[in-house]
Scaffold this motif. Structure first.
Motif, PDB file in Angstrom:
ATOM      1  N   LYS A  52       0.859  -1.183   0.000  1.00 51.60           N
ATOM      2  CA  LYS A  52       0.000   0.000   0.000  1.00 51.60           C
ATOM      3  C   LYS A  52       0.891   1.227   0.000  1.00 51.60           C
ATOM      4  N   SER A  53       0.435   2.259  -0.685  1.00 51.80           N
ATOM      5  CA  SER A  53       1.205   3.501  -0.722  1.00 51.80           C
ATOM      6  C   SER A  53       0.279   4.668  -0.406  1.00 51.80           C
ATOM      7  N   ASP A  54       0.838   5.664   0.255  1.00 50.56           N
ATOM      8  CA  ASP A  54       0.046   6.788   0.734  1.00 50.56           C
ATOM      9  C   ASP A  54       0.882   8.060   0.655  1.00 50.56           C
ATOM     10  N   LYS A  80      -5.021 -11.992   2.087  1.00 49.61           N
ATOM     11  CA  LYS A  80      -4.502 -13.267   2.597  1.00 49.61           C
ATOM     12  C   LYS A  80      -2.990 -13.148   2.785  1.00 49.61           C
ATOM     13  N   ALA A  81      -2.499 -11.916   2.602  1.00 42.28           N
ATOM     14  CA  ALA A  81      -1.066 -11.651   2.763  1.00 42.28           C
ATOM     15  C   ALA A  81      -0.705 -11.717   4.242  1.00 42.28           C
ATOM     16  N   LYS A  82       0.454 -12.284   4.520  1.00 45.81           N
ATOM     17  CA  LYS A  82       0.951 -12.324   5.900  1.00 45.81           C
ATOM     18  C   LYS A  82       1.517 -10.955   6.275  1.00 45.81           C
ATOM     19  N   TRP A  83       2.204 -10.319   5.330  1.00 48.26           N
ATOM     20  CA  TRP A  83       2.867  -9.034   5.562  1.00 48.26           C
ATOM     21  C   TRP A  83       2.272  -7.952   4.686  1.00 48.26           C
ATOM     22  N   TRP A  84       2.297  -6.733   5.190  1.00 50.16           N
ATOM     23  CA  TRP A  84       1.979  -5.547   4.412  1.00 50.16           C
ATOM     24  C   TRP A  84       3.216  -4.659   4.399  1.00 50.16           C
ATOM     25  N   ALA A  85       3.499  -4.108   3.233  1.00 49.02           N
ATOM     26  CA  ALA A  85       4.526  -3.075   3.089  1.00 49.02           C
ATOM     27  C   ALA A  85       3.754  -1.783   2.831  1.00 49.02           C
ATOM     28  N   TYR A  86       3.837  -0.840   3.750  1.00 46.68           N
ATOM     29  CA  TYR A  86       3.081   0.410   3.649  1.00 46.68           C
ATOM     30  C   TYR A  86       4.070   1.536   3.384  1.00 46.68           C
ATOM     31  N   VAL A  87       3.995   2.110   2.173  1.00 49.81           N
ATOM     32  CA  VAL A  87       4.956   3.122   1.731  1.00 49.81           C
ATOM     33  C   VAL A  87       4.329   4.509   1.853  1.00 49.81           C
ATOM     34  N   THR A  88       4.991   5.374   2.636  1.00 51.76           N
ATOM     35  CA  THR A  88       4.587   6.775   2.702  1.00 51.76           C
ATOM     36  C   THR A  88       5.636   7.577   1.941  1.00 51.76           C
ATOM     37  N   GLU A  89       5.520   8.865   1.980  1.00 51.09           N
ATOM     38  CA  GLU A  89       6.467   9.706   1.260  1.00 51.09           C
ATOM     39  C   GLU A  89       7.899   9.523   1.763  1.00 51.09           C
ATOM     40  N   ASP A  90       8.051   9.258   3.057  1.00 52.42           N
ATOM     41  CA  ASP A  90       9.410   9.180   3.608  1.00 52.42           C
ATOM     42  C   ASP A  90       9.713   7.924   4.428  1.00 52.42           C
ATOM     43  N   LEU A  92       8.993   3.385   4.877  1.00 52.15           N
ATOM     44  CA  LEU A  92       8.456   2.091   4.464  1.00 52.15           C
ATOM     45  C   LEU A  92       8.219   1.308   5.741  1.00 52.15           C
ATOM     46  N   TYR A  93       6.953   1.016   6.007  1.00 52.23           N
ATOM     47  CA  TYR A  93       6.572   0.244   7.183  1.00 52.23           C
ATOM     48  C   TYR A  93       6.368  -1.208   6.782  1.00 52.23           C
ATOM     49  N   TRP A  94       6.969  -2.122   7.527  1.00 52.16           N
ATOM     50  CA  TRP A  94       6.732  -3.556   7.375  1.00 52.16           C
ATOM     51  C   TRP A  94       5.893  -3.973   8.576  1.00 52.16           C
ATOM     52  N   ILE A  95       4.674  -4.461   8.296  1.00 50.66           N
ATOM     53  CA  ILE A  95       3.745  -4.795   9.373  1.00 50.66           C
ATOM     54  C   ILE A  95       2.982  -6.061   8.993  1.00 50.66           C
ATOM     55  N   LYS A  96       2.761  -6.920   9.963  1.00 48.52           N
ATOM     56  CA  LYS A  96       1.976  -8.125   9.716  1.00 48.52           C
ATOM     57  C   LYS A  96       0.501  -7.748   9.640  1.00 48.52           C
ATOM     58  N   ALA A  97      -0.223  -8.405   8.739  1.00 41.74           N
ATOM     59  CA  ALA A  97      -1.659  -8.133   8.595  1.00 41.74           C
ATOM     60  C   ALA A  97      -2.382  -8.338   9.922  1.00 41.74           C
ATOM     61  N   GLU A 136       3.371   1.826  16.394  1.00 37.35           N
ATOM     62  CA  GLU A 136       3.456   0.950  17.569  1.00 37.35           C
ATOM     63  C   GLU A 136       3.254  -0.526  17.207  1.00 37.35           C
ATOM     64  N   TYR A 137       2.580  -0.801  16.110  1.00 43.65           N
ATOM     65  CA  TYR A 137       2.266  -2.167  15.698  1.00 43.65           C
ATOM     66  C   TYR A 137       3.188  -2.669  14.585  1.00 43.65           C
ATOM     67  N   THR A 138       4.031  -1.797  14.098  1.00 44.96           N
ATOM     68  CA  THR A 138       4.911  -2.098  12.973  1.00 44.96           C
ATOM     69  C   THR A 138       6.146  -2.853  13.435  1.00 44.96           C
ATOM     70  N   THR A 139       6.606  -3.793  12.600  1.00 43.88           N
ATOM     71  CA  THR A 139       7.799  -4.583  12.924  1.00 43.88           C
ATOM     72  C   THR A 139       9.078  -3.830  12.563  1.00 43.88           C
ATOM     73  N   VAL A 140       9.137  -3.264  11.345  1.00 42.49           N
ATOM     74  CA  VAL A 140      10.321  -2.546  10.875  1.00 42.49           C
ATOM     75  C   VAL A 140       9.871  -1.262  10.191  1.00 42.49           C
ATOM     76  N   ILE A 141      10.606  -0.186  10.433  1.00 39.14           N
ATOM     77  CA  ILE A 141      10.364   1.097   9.756  1.00 39.14           C
ATOM     78  C   ILE A 141      11.669   1.501   9.069  1.00 39.14           C
ATOM     79  N   GLU A 142      11.594   1.656   7.752  1.00 39.07           N
ATOM     80  CA  GLU A 142      12.768   2.110   6.986  1.00 39.07           C
ATOM     81  C   GLU A 142      12.542   3.550   6.568  1.00 39.07           C
TER      82      GLU A 142
END
Length: 148
Positions: A52-54, A80-90, A92-97, A136-142
């Motif tokens: 997802k991108s925002d 049905k994805a285990k992981w979500w990659a959520y991309v903002t302008e600055d 990248l959040y890696w978070i489990k669904a 707070e729920y995210t595993t990794v923030i790049e």
């Protein structure tokens, strides 16, 4: 912004995430066409990743998680994805669904109705989650510096 422009932007972010994933999982591939379960599949792990991108999160302070489109389950309700990659302008959040669902449930969040954007036929329901809470729920923030 229009649906078409958002679609092009989203495709670009999917390729960006795929490139990152292929560093560790060279067989990973982007699912072509419409697939509500996930955007990228990783055969080495037998799992999907939703991307997802925002572009507006830095303005609104929220991340938008789709719940329904045209009255049908979509986004977090259809994945049905285990992981979500959520991309903002600055970032990248890696978070489990399951962590997104946990965030929604624990914080008693309610979806908000969003009218159809230019080029869309149906409105949607979104969870608007404060980015500070989402973190707070995210595993990794790049941090993503110097990207367009």
């Amino acid at each position: 912004m229009s649906f078409h422009n958002d679609l092009i932007f989203g495709e670009k972010q999917e390729l960006f995430v795929l490139e990152k994933l292929r560093l560790k999982y060279p067989k990973a591939y982007k699912v072509e066409g419409y697939c509500k379960e996930w955007d990228i599949f990783i055969p080495e792990k037998d799992m999907g990743v939703e991307v997802k991108s925002d572009r507006m999160s830095t303005v609104t302070g929220n991340v938008a998680i789709e719940y329904s489109y045209g009255g049908e389950p979509s986004g977090i309700e259809a994945t049905k994805a285990k992981w979500w990659a959520y991309v903002t302008e600055d970032k990248l959040y890696w978070i489990k669904a399951k962590k997104i669902k946990e965030c929604i449930k624990e914080n008693k969040l309610k979806p908000k109705e969003i009218p159809a954007a230019k080029g869309e036929f149906n409105g949607k329901l979104l969870y608007l989650i404060k980015e500070t809470l989402f973190k707070e729920y995210t595993t990794v923030i790049e941090k993503l510096n110097g990207r367009d």
